[in-house]
Design a protein around this motif. Sequence first.
Motif: not given
Length: 466
Positions: A72-83
Amino acid sequence: MNLENKVKAYIERNNMIARGDTVLAGISGGADSTCLLVLLHKLSKDMDFSLVVVHVNHGLRTDAEDDALYVKKLCRERDITYILHEADIKAIAAEKAMTEEEAGRYERYRVFEELSSQYNAGKIAIAHNQNDLAETMLYNMFRGSGLHGVIGIRPIRGKIIRPLLETSRAEIEQYLDENGISYCTDSTNLEDDHARNRIRHHILPYATDEINDKAIEHLAHTAASLEKADEYIRFKAREEMDILAEYDDRNRKYTLDLKEFAKCPEIIKENIILLCMEKLTPHRKDITSTHVYNIIRLSETTDGSKKIDLPYELTALREYDKLHIYKESDDKELVQEIQILSKDEITIRKEQVIKGFGTILIDKIKDFDLQNIPEDTYTKMFDYDKIQASLVLRHRQKGDYILTGNGRQSLNKYMINEKIPAAKRDNVYILADNDHVLWVIGYRISSGYKIDSSTKTVLQIKVMEE
């Protein structure tokens, strides 16, 4: 060539991603999938595709929640949709009678497929790498796979794409270290409980240290060569299959002409068998080269009828010059004895729908032409006045007989002479007038009911399957 360029070239060479695509990436948080996430995110800008990440928490480890938070942190840092999808793998394994490893794989791919539809993602990216390919090849070879199975992991399978399949685990870890990117370590991967882990921890390291330091790379190159050969062989097998095999969709059965099958090279025979089984079941894990070998040997025998049972409720049955491969089913309804015509009926036309069998059309005809008797296998004419009792649709019974050009024959002897397979004889439908068989449906009628110049009323019967 740096890793980003290498992976981009591999994606383009295999036509994995097109501009405008939405790619759903399965990310666990381990080194391989973390590298996949980072690379896809960087490449998405240059190659113009959208990225969605899904993390499946199997609920098997106490530290699994940490992995989910990291992704989730990796996705948040890169503005990627996370499920995040949380699954009870123990319960799924118990419900479906699977190992936890099998249940985990089943649930992951089920979720990937479901979410790919929800997010209109035409591609599902998985982080399998060169080491996984080498492990799978060896694992499949050890357990007895043929050419198609030994390749194991392919760059593309349907929606599934594997952008890292040409990348080694060492390259992945080096890339992450050089870029200061941390990753999670699944403690179960360090255990030797599973055969794949033992290959990973013992066999491959020995091969690279003691035999050839490029052993993993060479296995991957061999897999690529085998895949090309396999694609060509399966193409030729499909061509032959179109000629010698018939598929019965209603009964989920393939029937092969063994005279034509015998002319095929052994490798084509193997692939025809595999193609048949792939059509009948989505599973391949427990089908090995031994099963295929046994089916081919079965096709070469000539004495009577024989069958072998296969995984996933499949059966291979040889009957004379035919080989049937089918999926057993317990839900077929067998037609019991049904009266279709009483001798005292005055009806001119009658239609009867019989569940599990089809439709029977009956016509009484007074004005008929002896020169115009139907030759259709499922439309027959009988001398109505020669019928003694009532016509009944049923299967064979002890004492049944039929009149042929050779006189009176027991129905059993007739079926043997006609080479009707033993396994099929009890399922053949007949029209009977007491124990006198009027018509063996799909075969012949009794000469005792044939029309001639003295016939006054014709009974025409037509059978249409469901």
